[in-house]
Scaffold this active site. Sequence first.
Site: not given
Length: 354
Positions: A191, A218
């Site tokens: 990310d 996530h």
Amino acid sequence: TLRNNMQLARTTRMARLSNPLRGALATSQRRNFSRSKPAQRKVCVVGAAGGIGQPLSLLLKQSPLVTELNLYDLAPFTPGVAADLSHIDTPAKVSGFVGGAEELGKALEGCEVVVVPAGVPRKPGMTRDDLFNTNAGIVKGIATAVAENCPDAALCIISNPVNSTVPICAETLKAKGVYNPKKLFGVTTLDVLRANTFVAENQGLDKSEVNVPVVGGHAGITILPLLSQVEGAEFSQEHREALTHRIMFGGDEVVKAKAGAGSATLSMAAAGARFALQVVRALNGEKGIVECSYVESDVTSASFFSSPVELGVNGIENIRDVGTLNEFEQGKLAEALPELEAQIQKGVDFTKAN
């Protein structure tokens, strides 16, 4: 000439810095080769024969920070992956393991860092939550094996859905009496890599100079890039919303582009290797290492949460809070927390029921 030498040095430096993983590898190589007795670090990749596992293992093999690299998978060609990597002229001794619990135990024995990309990948139309029923059991079994064979290892979980699989590991390790919250990590580094890339492209910046904190979880809306904390960047509201959405759902972008052939494997391998090598560097005593990671936390109401984490010889040294958020980010965090808490509870409930 002096000018040419300076230009060459600058070009070399920029080439090294143009990729966070490359920079970490190069730095670790210089530091490691400068020591007469480098630290001996044994790393295991569980799920080493898969789409993430193979490139991840390759990147770990390339680092002199790793002196033993054990590869485990159910795939019968796993020893072949190990043999292939063993021909690379870097220090790590590579061994392959294939089979059931006994072979997994052998692979894990004495390891200091365990990286887990095991499980089924995401396909078009699937959410990370769709993976839960299969991957939850796989991760629970791996956590049990870690508890029995290398309970002091730093355990780095890539297997999705990370928001649930990390709590599954925690509950499994607790049941075995070996849970250490300082050494359990959900790898959310991808990310951050996506955020750095997309922001740099939007702002016309050097990717190597951008560092976007990404907090939360996530998966989808639980992923929150803190664009307001990016130094030297200014975003219109339109760009802020578009970038946030793209970072949240970057995985979908890759799944769609691969047209059924898989999910984000190469970028995830780069992210996993970067995080694992940062953990190794911290175990070796390097200071000032900070990475975002999904860990047990009291930063918010969620019992697991990703935020910048300071790493050290004992694992987590300090968990930083999210800092100052603008109104847009505060709203996104409020949306994310109920979803994140539900995914955490799903992992806890699964472990208690199984």
